[in-house]
Enzyme design. Sequence first.
Site, mmCIF file in Angstrom:
data_model
loop_
_atom_site.group_PDB
_atom_site.id
_atom_site.type_symbol
_atom_site.label_atom_id
_atom_site.label_comp_id
_atom_site.label_asym_id
_atom_site.label_seq_id
_atom_site.Cartn_x
_atom_site.Cartn_y
_atom_site.Cartn_z
ATOM 1 N N ILE A 50 0.839 -1.196 0.000
ATOM 2 C CA ILE A 50 0.000 0.000 0.000
ATOM 3 C C ILE A 50 0.879 1.253 0.000
ATOM 4 O O ILE A 50 2.003 1.233 0.494
ATOM 5 C CB ILE A 50 -0.961 -0.017 1.229
ATOM 6 C CG1 ILE A 50 -1.920 1.175 1.215
ATOM 7 C CG2 ILE A 50 -0.203 -0.132 2.525
ATOM 8 C CD1 ILE A 50 -3.052 1.079 2.243
ATOM 9 N N CYS A 51 0.347 2.319 -0.573
ATOM 10 C CA CYS A 51 0.975 3.642 -0.555
ATOM 11 C C CYS A 51 2.217 3.653 -1.445
ATOM 12 O O CYS A 51 2.129 3.381 -2.636
ATOM 13 C CB CYS A 51 1.272 4.044 0.892
ATOM 14 S SG CYS A 51 1.690 5.780 1.132
ATOM 15 N N ALA A 52 3.377 3.929 -0.905
ATOM 16 C CA ALA A 52 4.613 3.916 -1.693
ATOM 17 C C ALA A 52 5.202 2.518 -1.807
ATOM 18 O O ALA A 52 6.048 2.256 -2.660
ATOM 19 C CB ALA A 52 5.642 4.855 -1.067
#
Length: 180
Positions: free
Chosen positions: A101-103
């Site tokens: 998730i995210c970066a």
Amino acid sequence: MSRVLVPLAAGFEDLEAVTVTDLLRRAGLTVVIAGLDGQIQRGSRGVMLQPDTTLEAALTHEFDMLVLPGGQPGTNNLKADARIIGLVKKMVAEGKYVTAICAAPSVLAAAGVLDGKRATSFPGALDAYPEVQQQRAAIVEDGKLITSRGPGTAMDFALTLIERLVSKATRDEVEAGLQR
């Protein structure tokens, strides 16, 4: 019962790590938080988490799912750890769930497992990887690779992971308990 590994590196995204761990445990899954260096890990927003074990010790066990929280510099710390890159490749080769998730989808891209695959991430996190078919959706599934956008999608990401690893009924039960 299914086992899930959540590796933590200094600078992890607090909301993502805590939300995913909390919801997966509510679903009855065994979630093991492993610190890269065996120390208490400080998130990017200052939350301190005591890992259940070290990554080295966790690597002696089998897991059904790997969940990589994002955040910075946590994602870069995960990406720089050869054990994480090796684990990502191993779990994909074994047909297990590998999620980020995210970066953190950039960790999967750096490991080469997103080549030609659909994925999403925090805006810009996958820009250095033109071989990834970037999507703008909150959650993207390409086989057993599951990616999500960021802190705002953490709850839906965790619920999706529950549905894939356990069942829709368990996802619905956990979600109902959250009063959504």
